[in-house]
Design an enzyme around this catalytic site. Structure first.
Site, PDB file in Angstrom:
ATOM      1  N   LYS A  19       2.006  -6.802  -3.424  1.00  0.00           N
ATOM      2  CA  LYS A  19       2.149  -7.123  -4.848  1.00  0.00           C
ATOM      3  C   LYS A  19       2.248  -5.854  -5.671  1.00  0.00           C
ATOM      4  CE  LYS A  19      -0.154 -11.540  -5.214  1.00  0.00           C
ATOM      5  NZ  LYS A  19      -1.272 -11.852  -4.333  1.00  0.00           N
ATOM      6  N   GLU A  21      -6.345 -14.842   8.089  1.00  0.00           N
ATOM      7  CA  GLU A  21      -7.516 -14.272   7.394  1.00  0.00           C
ATOM      8  C   GLU A  21      -8.204 -15.312   6.510  1.00  0.00           C
ATOM      9  OE1 GLU A  21      -7.256 -12.299   3.694  1.00  0.00           O
ATOM     10  OE2 GLU A  21      -5.089 -11.948   3.881  1.00  0.00           O
TER      11      GLU A  21
HETATM   12  N1  PSU Z   1      -3.302  -9.151  -1.641  1.00  0.00           N
HETATM   13  C1  PSU Z   1      -2.806 -10.377  -1.852  1.00  0.00           C
HETATM   14  N2  PSU Z   1      -3.535 -11.467  -1.504  1.00  0.00           N
HETATM   15  C2  PSU Z   1      -4.785 -11.349  -0.918  1.00  0.00           C
HETATM   16  C3  PSU Z   1      -5.286 -10.028  -0.687  1.00  0.00           C
HETATM   17  C4  PSU Z   1      -4.526  -8.975  -1.066  1.00  0.00           C
HETATM   18  O1  PSU Z   1      -1.708 -10.506  -2.362  1.00  0.00           O
HETATM   19  O2  PSU Z   1      -5.425 -12.360  -0.622  1.00  0.00           O
HETATM   20  C5  PSU Z   1      -6.625  -9.880  -0.020  1.00  0.00           C
HETATM   21  C6  PSU Z   1      -6.435  -9.651   1.495  1.00  0.00           C
HETATM   22  O3  PSU Z   1      -7.527 -10.231   2.175  1.00  0.00           O
HETATM   23  C7  PSU Z   1      -6.511  -8.148   1.602  1.00  0.00           C
HETATM   24  C8  PSU Z   1      -7.560  -7.826   0.559  1.00  0.00           C
HETATM   25  O4  PSU Z   1      -6.884  -7.677   2.889  1.00  0.00           O
HETATM   26  O5  PSU Z   1      -7.278  -8.706  -0.520  1.00  0.00           O
HETATM   27  C9  PSU Z   1      -7.512  -6.381   0.133  1.00  0.00           C
HETATM   28  O6  PSU Z   1      -8.627  -6.094  -0.650  1.00  0.00           O
HETATM   29  P1  PSU Z   1      -8.915  -4.576  -1.043  1.00  0.00           P
HETATM   30  O7  PSU Z   1      -7.760  -4.178  -1.911  1.00  0.00           O
HETATM   31  O8  PSU Z   1     -10.220  -4.610  -1.787  1.00  0.00           O
HETATM   32  O9  PSU Z   1      -8.978  -3.806   0.240  1.00  0.00           O
END
Ligand code: PSU
Ligand code: MN
Length: 303
Positions: A160, A25
């Site tokens: 996390k 990603e």
């Molecule tokens: N959690 C992490 N590192 C990240 C992300 C989430 O520990 O880089 C990033 C990933 O790209 C994940 C996104 O798909 O954040 C999720 O964002 P949201 O919670 O807004 O859907």
């Protein structure tokens, strides 16, 4: 092939020959780590995938094109521009494509584009999930819905503690997404190897992961699966230190009224700042660890 999709020649060749390919990603590059560590890490992850016998395909939206496989310059651009590149989750793709804009793909959008390209294995750090306080904010990542509907195996280091891990597991159970522990019965919590929550199944080899994936396809399920691979013990963080940083970041996000797509990047950046970069090193190491497992699993799947 989808008219908006561009598959890099090397990736295209590997796919045509049935060789192993691993998707990566780009939100982790633009929004998940600071420059220049983000670019160094993205390139090192690609190299690690090659060393373990697969072809890397980093995914992003560039000039409205859905890219499976980026050049070094494109990775450098995404890392340097950082939060200046739109974070692109499922709901963002139509407008970005129509406008010819750029986007850093989340787990959800990377799964969508990987699937369009025919890539089945995807390595990352952490996924989005059900946020703490979701019972009032309704903040639930589109990543979970994508896992429920797109047939890609996502290999991560768990989630996390910025998320409610218990509710995230409940959501995945409801949606029928298998949560697999690699070499563990416990869900890893990204920076630490343990969370106190169990996974659905423990799997101990890439061959076994490939077998579960093949079985899921043979059953004609529409969704994917989540593999949680614990951070190597030598890079794991002290639980108290990381928990304190996460609690403080969460408090600040509420005080500052951070909302919507900004919540996750805000929390990720604050945790890195509050732990003085220690968490960044752990983050890099766990991504490399996931890249190795993903490359070996893609190789097992290609056999
Ligand atoms: N959690 C992490 N590192 C990240 C992300 C989430 O520990 O880089 C990033 C990933 O790209 C994940 C996104 O798909 O954040 C999720 O964002 P949201 O919670 O807004 O859907
Ligand atoms: Mn959200």
């Amino acid at each position: 092939m989808n008219p908006y999709l561009d598959i890099a020649p090397e990736v295209q060749r590997a796919l045509a020959e049935g060789k192993p390919v691993v998707a990566l990603e780009s939100t982790i590059i633009s929004h998940g780590m600071p420059y220049p560590k983000n670019v160094e890490t993205a390139l090192l992850v690609e190299q690690t995938i090659r060393e373990n016998g697969a072809v890397p395909a980093t995914i992003a939206v560039i000039g409205g094109r859905l890219k499976a496989g980026l050049s070094r310059e494109e990775i450098e651009y995404l890392g340097k521009t950082g939060r200046g590149v739109a974070k692109a989750s499922r709901r963002d793709l139509p407008a970005l494509v129509a406008r010819g804009a750029d986007g850093a793909t989340t787990v959800a959008t990377t799964m969508i584009i990987a699937n369009m390209a025919g890539i089945r294995i995807f390595a990352t750090g952490g996924i989005g999930g059900v946020h703490r306080g979701a019972e009032t904010t309704m903040d639930i990542s589109a990543d979970l819905e994508e896992l429920a509907s797109t047939p890609v195996m996502v290999i991560c280091a768990g989630a996390k503690a910025i998320l409610d891990l218990g509710l995230t597991l409940e959501y995945l159970e409801t949606k029928g997404v298998p949560v697999i522990g690699y070499g563990t019965e416990e869900l890893p919590a990204f920076y630490t190897r343990e969370s106190g929550f169990g996974v659905d199944y423990r799997v101990d080899s890439p061959a076994e992961l490939a077998a579960v994936y093949r079985a899921q396809r043979a059953l004609d399920y529409k969704g994917g699966m989540l593999v949680t691979n614990p951070i190597p013990a030598e890079y794991a963080m002290d639980k108290q230190i990381i928990d304190a940083a996460i609690e403080q970041a969460l408090r600040e996000s509420v005080e500052q009224g951070v909302k919507g797509k900004d919540v996750t990047p805000f929390l990720l950046a604050r945790v890195v700042e509050l732990t003085g970069g220690d968490s960044l090193e752990s983050n890099i190491q766990l991504v490399l660890n996931n890249a190795r497992l993903a490359a070996r699993t893609a190789a097992a799947l290609a056999e």
